[in-house]
Motif scaffolding. Structure first.
Motif, PDB file in Angstrom:
ATOM      1  N   LEU A 208     124.922  75.101  23.263  1.00  0.00           N
ATOM      2  CA  LEU A 208     124.230  74.751  22.028  1.00  0.00           C
ATOM      3  C   LEU A 208     125.069  75.077  20.797  1.00  0.00           C
ATOM      4  CD1 LEU A 208     120.618  75.950  22.880  1.00  0.00           C
ATOM      5  CD2 LEU A 208     121.369  73.591  22.610  1.00  0.00           C
TER       6      LEU A 208
ATOM      7  N   GLU B  60     120.480  81.145  17.399  1.00  0.00           N
ATOM      8  CA  GLU B  60     120.006  79.901  18.024  1.00  0.00           C
ATOM      9  C   GLU B  60     118.719  80.203  18.773  1.00  0.00           C
ATOM     10  OE1 GLU B  60     119.522  76.468  18.339  1.00  0.00           O
ATOM     11  OE2 GLU B  60     121.704  76.458  18.082  1.00  0.00           O
TER      12      GLU B  60
ATOM     13  N   THR C  55     115.972  78.303  21.890  1.00  0.00           N
ATOM     14  CA  THR C  55     115.790  77.230  22.851  1.00  0.00           C
ATOM     15  C   THR C  55     114.549  77.510  23.687  1.00  0.00           C
ATOM     16  OG1 THR C  55     116.935  75.854  24.492  1.00  0.00           O
ATOM     17  CG2 THR C  55     117.195  78.238  24.715  1.00  0.00           C
TER      18      THR C  55
END
Length: 85
Positions: free
Chosen positions: A78, A21, A23
């Motif tokens: 997330l 992931e 961010t």
């Protein structure tokens, strides 16, 4: 972004990591990576420290414990099905 990042130590040793992931927090880009493509493995939170105009990203492992804990909570939210320890 490629789904792999190669971390290189000061001694030239390489570790291939897989992006789980990414961010952005307070204007900084962070990436959660694991050293295995599937299953349990070591996770690392990386911070993009490259110049804004740079064509290639430069990542450093986040080592500050408070910053790690804060970002781990964000990545857990997330990903929902991942528990980061």
């Amino acid at each position: 972004m490629d789904d792999r990042i190669v971390l290189t130590s000061d001694h030239g040793e390489e570790l291939v990591c897989y992006v789980l992931e990414e961010t952005k927090v307070a204007g900084c880009d962070y990436v959660l990576v694991a050293d295995t493509e599937e299953g349990d493995g070591e996770c690392y939170i990386l911070k993009d420290v490259s110049e804004e105009a740079s064509a290639e990203a430069i990542y450093e492992i986040v080592e500050d414990e408070k910053e790690q804990q804060y970002l781990a909570r964000i990545f857990e939210e997330l990903l929902e099905d991942v528990d980061i320890q």
